[in-house]
Design a protein around this motif. Structure first.
Motif, PDB file in Angstrom:
ATOM      1  N   ASN A   1       1.708  26.801  -9.015  1.00 44.20           N
ATOM      2  CA  ASN A   1       0.462  26.306  -8.413  1.00 44.20           C
ATOM      3  C   ASN A   1      -0.114  25.159  -9.249  1.00 44.20           C
TER       4      ASN A   1
ATOM      5  N   ASP B   1      -4.311  23.499 -15.870  1.00 47.15           N
ATOM      6  CA  ASP B   1      -3.729  22.234 -15.415  1.00 47.15           C
ATOM      7  C   ASP B   1      -4.819  21.175 -15.369  1.00 47.15           C
TER       8      ASP B   1
ATOM      9  N   ILE C   1     -10.396  23.266  -7.804  1.00 47.66           N
ATOM     10  CA  ILE C   1     -10.625  24.114  -6.615  1.00 47.66           C
ATOM     11  C   ILE C   1     -12.111  24.072  -6.268  1.00 47.66           C
TER      12      ILE C   1
ATOM     13  N   ILE D   1      -9.505  32.472  -2.659  1.00 41.81           N
ATOM     14  CA  ILE D   1      -8.237  32.067  -3.255  1.00 41.81           C
ATOM     15  C   ILE D   1      -7.224  33.209  -3.446  1.00 41.81           C
TER      16      ILE D   1
ATOM     17  N   PHE E   1      -3.973  32.864   2.302  1.00 45.79           N
ATOM     18  CA  PHE E   1      -4.869  31.706   2.182  1.00 45.79           C
ATOM     19  C   PHE E   1      -4.079  30.584   1.491  1.00 45.79           C
ATOM     20  N   THR E   2      -3.975  29.485   2.183  1.00 44.75           N
ATOM     21  CA  THR E   2      -3.263  28.337   1.585  1.00 44.75           C
ATOM     22  C   THR E   2      -3.880  27.029   2.057  1.00 44.75           C
ATOM     23  N   THR E   3      -3.796  26.036   1.211  1.00 42.91           N
ATOM     24  CA  THR E   3      -4.263  24.702   1.625  1.00 42.91           C
ATOM     25  C   THR E   3      -3.062  23.760   1.686  1.00 42.91           C
ATOM     26  N   LYS E   4      -1.907  24.396   1.463  1.00 41.17           N
ATOM     27  CA  LYS E   4      -0.712  23.542   1.366  1.00 41.17           C
ATOM     28  C   LYS E   4      -0.072  23.346   2.734  1.00 41.17           C
TER      29      LYS E   4
ATOM     30  N   ASN F   1       4.463  26.694   2.227  1.00 38.19           N
ATOM     31  CA  ASN F   1       3.868  27.794   1.452  1.00 38.19           C
ATOM     32  C   ASN F   1       3.165  28.756   2.410  1.00 38.19           C
TER      33      ASN F   1
ATOM     34  N   GLY G   1       0.843  31.189   1.240  1.00 38.62           N
ATOM     35  CA  GLY G   1      -0.460  31.643   0.733  1.00 38.62           C
ATOM     36  C   GLY G   1      -0.455  33.069   0.200  1.00 38.62           C
TER      37      GLY G   1
ATOM     38  N   LEU H   1      -1.057  33.882  -5.044  1.00 37.87           N
ATOM     39  CA  LEU H   1      -2.129  34.441  -5.883  1.00 37.87           C
ATOM     40  C   LEU H   1      -2.422  35.900  -5.545  1.00 37.87           C
TER      41      LEU H   1
END
Ligand code: ADP
Length: 688
Positions: free
Chosen positions: A593, A624, A629, A637, A642-645, A650, A652, A655
């Protein structure tokens, strides 16, 4: 001669008046003192022929009510009490007596006045009078009080709801009140008096006990015993008794106060029984709520029922809904022979009394099986069972089974007994319901756990997909090296250059080939270990090892993106207690991530240190310098899916898998992030 006699008498008087302790004077008709004793002279200091009123009273004239005058006049004595002032000024109270002294002719020759100081006597007398007066008052008061208390006692005696019996010193009944007559069951006082001795009310031994106590201690307080009334009817009584004594301490008799406590005893016994039952209900409901093991609950309920109800056997049947049959699930007190009969193990609804109870949910009572219509009556009688109560078990209005409570004797089912059994029945109903619910929850939990494991596994497979590039690169490089050397060696052989001079080079090629091949083998081994589905096995591991192994998997990815790696490991860290594979997976997900968040360039910092302020915890931080976020995303999260990708790439779950792994290790996970600046995930793990 006459004169001589007089003189002699005079002498005689003289002697006499000196010998007395009173004041004495002789006074002539002119009220002149013609003689006085020494006492008088000392006190009043008289002159001869002084007038008596002057000497006595310090007056100029004779007294108004003169004793001397009266005595001369009447020829007999007179007396008077007068106050006389003495030499020292004290006023003395004097009893003054005037006595005529007569000659032979009976004429008064002079008068002797004799004064006695009665001041003290008077004083004492007054005190005595006062005391007597007080005593008289006291006596009158006492008499009045006595009269009042006599009336009071009489009223108590007559109106008391307890029996009051008065006896003489030998226990002979002297008096009894109306309540006594009534409590003993007689019509009149006469009948009770006719019993003569109070001992007739007692059992012999009990009378001795009572008598011994009252004689020894002078009283008996609330002695509980059984007494005999009319026609030898017995009743429970409380006796209070006192010895009666007169002023000289002589025993004049005894008073016995008897209270009939039969009714109280009965309700006391009922309360006791009720209490026992309530305790049991309580115990059963406690075991119902404290255990979810159905066998345990049913057996403890059976034990309690047998203990309290004096019954001999209990069977509990539950309805098997799939097979639509009542099934015996717990029992006690039935012989092995009978209990193993098929009709005892299983029963169809409607079959016999047991089967009928599950149909209509009505309590059934068989007080004597000899009169019962049950089809299995013969076997039951053979077992020695005479009576049975069939209690439906239900909860929330749904029938779920039947409880049979049996006895070897015909039982009279009192309403309290049935009420109690019904209450137990509903407790058992609740217990069964709870246990079923628990079983369902347990099953659902197991399913959930399986699903979770599947998710972990699929996430692992996703990681494996990502790893493919790394693996290709990692394996390709050594393989290329090996291939190069092999080709080189083939070339040498073809040119006939495989000679002793080239031995050093050949040895070097072979060593490189060996180490490169071994590296490939190691990578494949790691990969296999990572992909294998395994149960969680907690052991002690060095956190640095886990971090290194994880970094080795992601190294190529970082290299490609030109991400700078910073590793800060505190020296001498204690071991963590964990499943190596799972923590590796969690860290790998965090690092992927982090890498994803940094499109090109950036720094990935992996830190391991002791958790500040918590001795038994280590912290691994993955930071990182990526896009960070938003606060809104922070909330979701860790939610699965749940994913924003990019879609398809992905899912989600990364995590949420991390969260599952860390919480299973009793660890913690925290997030700090600022949009545009970067994120830090901090994992806390137990160590030591
Ligand atoms: P996935 O990686 O499949 O999207 P995850 O559960 O691993 O699923 O992550 C969920 C979401 O959390 C990601 O889509 C991303 O938006 C966000 N996220 C996770 N880690 C970071 C990070 N280090 N920096 C920024 N966003 C992150």
């Amino acid at each position: 001669m006459e004169n001589e006699v007089f003189l002699q008498e005079h002498k005689y008087y003289r002697r006499l008046i000196e010998s007395v302790t009173d004041y004495v004077v002789a006074v002539n008709r002119n009220y002149q003192i013609i003689m006085a004793n020494e006492l008088f002279k000392n006190e009043f200091g008289m002159q001869p022929n002084d007038f008596c009123y002057r000497v006595w009273k310090d007056r100029k004239e004779k007294c108004k009510d003169c004793l001397v005058a009266k005595t001369y006049r009447d020829g007999w004595g007179h007396w008077n009490v007068e106050n006389v002032t003495m030499k020292n000024g004290r006023v003395a109270k004097m009893l003054i007596k005037a006595i005529p002294v007569k000659n032979e002719q009976g004429e008064v020759v002079y008068v002797l006045e004799r004064a006695t100081d009665i001041t003290e006597r008077q004083h004492i007398q007054e005190n005595i009078d006062k005391i007597v007066g007080n005593l008289e008052d006291m006596l009158a008061n006492r008499l009045e009080e006595l009269q009042k208390s006599e009336e009071k006692y009489r009223t108590i005696f007559e109106r008391s709801r307890d029996a009051i019996i008065l006896t003489n010193p030998t226990g002979g009944i002297v008096e009894v009140n109306q309540a006594g007559v009534h409590i003993l069951g007689y019509e009149t006082q006469k009948e009770v008096l006719a019993l003569q001795s109070v001992s007739r009310l007692f059992e012999t031994q009990e009378y001795f006990r009572f008598q011994e106590k009252v004689t020894r201690e002078g009283f008996v307080k609330e002695l509980e015993t059984r007494l005999f009334g009319k026609n030898d009817r017995t009743f429970d009584a409380l006796i209070t008794s006192n010895v009666m004594v007169d002023v000289t301490g002589r025993i004049t008799g005894y008073v016995l106060i008897i209270r009939d406590i039969t009714a109280r005893k009965i309700s006391q016994r009922q309360i006791e029984k009720r209490n026992i039952r309530l305790n049991i209900l309580n115990a059963i409901s406690k075991s119902v709520s404290s255990s979810l093991n159905l066998d345990e609950i049913l057996n403890s309920a059976i034990d309690k029922i047998l203990e309290v109800l004096e019954s001999d056997s209990v069977r509990i049947y539950l309805l098997d809904k799939k097979r639509k049959v009542l099934k015996l699930v717990a029992h006690k007190g039935i012989s092995a022979k009978l209990i193993n009969e098929p009709f005892m193990q299983y029963r169809d609804p409607g079959d016999g009394l047991l089967g009928q109870t599950i149909l209509d949910g009505e309590t059934r009572l068989v007080d004597n099986f000899l009169r019962s219509q049950d089809p299995y009556v013969d076997s039951i009688i053979e077992e020695g069972l005479h009576s049975t109560a069939y209690i439906p078990l239900s909860t929330k209005g749904v029938l779920m089974g039947v409880m049979c409570v049996g006895s070897h004797y015909p039982v009279e089912f009192a309403s309290g007994y049935i009420e109690f059994l019904t209450a137990i029945g509903s407790q058992i109903g609740v217990a069964v319901d709870n246990a079923n619910l628990y079983e369902n929850i347990k099953r659902a939990y197991e399913d959930l756990k399986d699903a979770q494991e599947q998710i972990v596994q699929s996430e692992k497979l996703a990681s494996l997909g990502k790893l493919a590039a790394t693996i290709a690169h990692e394996i390709n490089n050594p393989l290329a090296a090996v291939l190069t050397y092999i080709r080189l060696m083939i070339k040498l052989k073809d040119r006939n250059q495989f000679s002793c001079e080239r031995l050093d080079d050949i040895t070097r090629y072979l060593a490189t080939m060996e180490s490169e091949t071994a590296r490939c083998g190691e990578i494949v081994k790691n990969l296999l270990a990572f992909s294998r589905q395994s149960k969680i096995t907690i052991k002690r591991h060095r956190v640095a090892d886990i971090i290194d192994r994880t970094l080795s998997l992601i190294a190529h990815d970082l290299e490609m993106k030109e991400i700078h790696l910073k590793k800060i490991i505190e020296p001498d860290l204690p071991d963590v207690h964990c499943d190596f594979q799972q923590i590796q997976q969690a860290l790998l997900n965090l690092m992927y991530n982090a890498s994803d968040a940094m499109v090109q360039r950036g720094t990935l910092t992996v830190t391991a240190r002791r958790k500040p302020g918590a001795e038994k915890f280590l912290e691994v931080m993955v930071s990182d310098t990526g896009r960070g976020i938003t606060d809104e995303d922070k909330e979701k999260i860790f939610d699965p899916f749940f994913t924003t990708k990019e879609e398809g790439k992905n899912v989600g779950l990364g995590l949420s898998v991390v969260y599952g792994i860390i919480t299973r290790h009793n660890g913690t996970i925290e997030l700090e992030s600022e949009a545009g600046k970067g994120s830090t995930f901090t994992v806390g793990l137990p160590c030591g």
